[in-house]
Design a protein around this motif. Structure first.
Motif, PDB file in Angstrom:
ATOM      1  N   ASN A   1       0.775  -1.052  -0.056  1.00  0.00           N
ATOM      2  CA  ASN A   1      -0.013  -0.053   0.086  1.00  0.00           C
ATOM      3  C   ASN A   1       0.894   1.069   0.015  1.00  0.00           C
ATOM      4  N   GLU A   2       2.121   1.133  -0.277  1.00  0.00           N
ATOM      5  CA  GLU A   2       2.902   2.207  -0.495  1.00  0.00           C
ATOM      6  C   GLU A   2       3.673   2.898   0.913  1.00  0.00           C
ATOM      7  N   SER A   3       3.041   2.232   1.989  1.00  0.00           N
ATOM      8  CA  SER A   3       3.443   2.704   3.492  1.00  0.00           C
ATOM      9  C   SER A   3       4.796   1.944   3.775  1.00  0.00           C
ATOM     10  N   LEU A   4       5.429   2.503   4.635  1.00  0.00           N
ATOM     11  CA  LEU A   4       6.785   2.046   5.078  1.00  0.00           C
ATOM     12  C   LEU A   4       6.736   0.994   6.074  1.00  0.00           C
ATOM     13  N   ILE A   5       7.720   0.052   5.827  1.00  0.00           N
ATOM     14  CA  ILE A   5       7.918  -0.911   6.923  1.00  0.00           C
ATOM     15  C   ILE A   5       9.233  -0.808   7.358  1.00  0.00           C
ATOM     16  N   TYR A   6       9.496  -0.586   8.817  1.00  0.00           N
ATOM     17  CA  TYR A   6      10.884  -0.284   9.470  1.00  0.00           C
ATOM     18  C   TYR A   6      11.460  -1.406  10.127  1.00  0.00           C
ATOM     19  N   LEU A   7      12.588  -1.604  10.221  1.00  0.00           N
ATOM     20  CA  LEU A   7      13.400  -2.425  11.352  1.00  0.00           C
ATOM     21  C   LEU A   7      14.555  -1.742  11.665  1.00  0.00           C
ATOM     22  N   VAL A   8      14.617  -1.767  13.074  1.00  0.00           N
ATOM     23  CA  VAL A   8      15.936  -1.319  13.852  1.00  0.00           C
ATOM     24  C   VAL A   8      16.526  -2.509  14.483  1.00  0.00           C
ATOM     25  N   LEU A   9      18.041  -2.314  14.713  1.00  0.00           N
ATOM     26  CA  LEU A   9      18.698  -3.689  15.215  1.00  0.00           C
ATOM     27  C   LEU A   9      19.346  -3.161  16.169  1.00  0.00           C
ATOM     28  N   TYR A  10      19.589  -3.604  17.111  1.00  0.00           N
ATOM     29  CA  TYR A  10      20.563  -3.415  18.488  1.00  0.00           C
ATOM     30  C   TYR A  10      20.955  -4.729  18.669  1.00  0.00           C
ATOM     31  N   VAL A  11      22.216  -5.098  18.316  1.00  0.00           N
ATOM     32  CA  VAL A  11      22.726  -6.597  18.489  1.00  0.00           C
ATOM     33  C   VAL A  11      22.032  -7.674  18.178  1.00  0.00           C
ATOM     34  N   ASN A  12      20.936  -8.163  19.070  1.00  0.00           N
ATOM     35  CA  ASN A  12      20.075  -9.321  18.862  1.00  0.00           C
ATOM     36  C   ASN A  12      18.701  -8.860  18.970  1.00  0.00           C
ATOM     37  N   ASP A  13      18.426  -7.612  19.649  1.00  0.00           N
ATOM     38  CA  ASP A  13      17.162  -7.129  19.634  1.00  0.00           C
ATOM     39  C   ASP A  13      16.814  -6.332  18.606  1.00  0.00           C
ATOM     40  N   MET A  14      15.603  -6.305  18.204  1.00  0.00           N
ATOM     41  CA  MET A  14      14.684  -5.355  17.186  1.00  0.00           C
ATOM     42  C   MET A  14      13.486  -5.243  17.171  1.00  0.00           C
ATOM     43  N   LEU A  15      13.129  -4.030  16.494  1.00  0.00           N
ATOM     44  CA  LEU A  15      11.914  -3.464  16.460  1.00  0.00           C
ATOM     45  C   LEU A  15      11.289  -3.409  15.092  1.00  0.00           C
ATOM     46  N   ILE A  16      10.076  -3.974  15.010  1.00  0.00           N
ATOM     47  CA  ILE A  16       9.563  -3.556  13.793  1.00  0.00           C
ATOM     48  C   ILE A  16       8.279  -2.955  13.782  1.00  0.00           C
ATOM     49  N   ALA A  17       8.172  -1.784  12.851  1.00  0.00           N
ATOM     50  CA  ALA A  17       7.081  -1.162  12.713  1.00  0.00           C
ATOM     51  C   ALA A  17       6.314  -0.758  11.348  1.00  0.00           C
TER      52      ALA A  17
END
Length: 303
Positions: free
Chosen positions: A123-139
């Protein structure tokens, strides 16, 4: 756990580059501000045994682990094909392995932070992922996009799904999606720090430092008794703990901590009293944090 003795490695022989990036705290806050403003889905994953996924570029051998030697072949060594916990290059190889996979599934690496990845959904919206060693957030805007990315990662790495994000790097995350608000707090971390330095029962105070106070190197310990007393004070660790609070959520401490951090080489009782005053301020304000969201436009504001 099998841990290799990385301390015996020699640069240029069995390791070269060892730097491994981690996401900046600034990037985490920016992402969470976007999540609050756009009411995005926010979930968290943990990569199990992340260091074991890296592929070594150097030729490394290790002695057989104690208790696991092959009878009559005790002098033989093991050749490492994958990274282990211990080798100096393991963090770097772990990151390179994860980065190559994210690029292979058409995610873009941010040019401003190499641990921030993004791509466009259908739908043209963005998917984000941030990584800190082995922890990650997905938005992402759509929960199905989050689940699809989780499925891809789980197929490639052994993952632990933590579902909705509640905490990262000691930062607690609270959301009120009806009001499109997101609150960041380090209350638990602050309470642990206060307990560690014997300040849990300290009397709260309204300001982190005395108005017009002038700390100086001239306050350095003068007597043997004071030097012996300060040798038992964990001044360096206390200031370091306060700095982490600043980096994450408590920018109001920046000026006070910058002052006491100037005297870490040879602190005195006066300097230590200034640090304890900051702890007393934290005691009374441990619920204070950052709030993102609301109806205002999602723009950076400077003051």
């Amino acid at each position: 756990w099998l841990v290799a003795r990385g301390f015996s490695q020699k640069e240029g022989v069995d390791y070269n580059e060892i730097f491994s990036p981690v996401v900046r705290h600034t990037s985490i806050r920016v992402l969470l501000a976007i999540v609050a403003h756009r009411d995005l889905e926010l979930e968290q994953l943990d990569v199990k045994t992340m260091f074991l996924h890296g592929e070594l570029e150097e030729e490394i051998y290790m002695t057989q682990p104690e208790g696991f030697q092959i009878p009559s072949k005790e002098e033989h060594v093991c050749k490492l094909n994958r990274s282990l916990y211990g080798p100096k290059q393991s963090p770097r190889q772990r990151y390179k392995r994860f980065d190559s996979y994210m690029v292979s599934i058409d995610y873009n690496r941010s040019p401003f932070d190499y641990c921030v990845y993004y791509t466009k959904a259908n739908n043209e919206s963005l998917i984000y992922l941030v990584l800190y060693v082995n922890d990650m957030l997905i938005a992402a805007e759509d929960k199905s996009d989050v689940q699809r990315l989780k499925g891809s990662l789980s197929a490639e790495f052994e993952m632990k799904d933590l579902v909705a994000a509640r905490t990262i790097l000691g930062i607690e995350i609270y959301r009120d999606r009806n009001k499109k608000k997101l609150f960041l707090s380090q209350k638990s971390y602050i309470q642990k720090v206060l307990s560690r330095f014997g300040m849990s029962n300290a009397k709260p105070i309204n300001t982190p430092s005395v108005v017009n106070a002038r700390l100086s190197v001239s306050y350095a310990p003068q007597s043997a008794e004071e030097r012996e007393y300060m040798s038992r004070v964990l001044y360096f660790s206390a200031v370091g703990s306060l700095m982490y609070v600043i980096v994450c959520t408590r920018l109001d401490l920046a000026q006070a901590v910058s002052v006491v951090s100037k005297f870490m080489i040879n602190p005195s009782k006066e300097h230590w009293q200034a640090v304890k005053r900051i702890f007393r301020y934290l005691k009374g304000t441990c619920d204070v944090g950052l709030i993102y969201g609301g109806d205002r436009e999602c723009l950076v504001s400077g003051y």
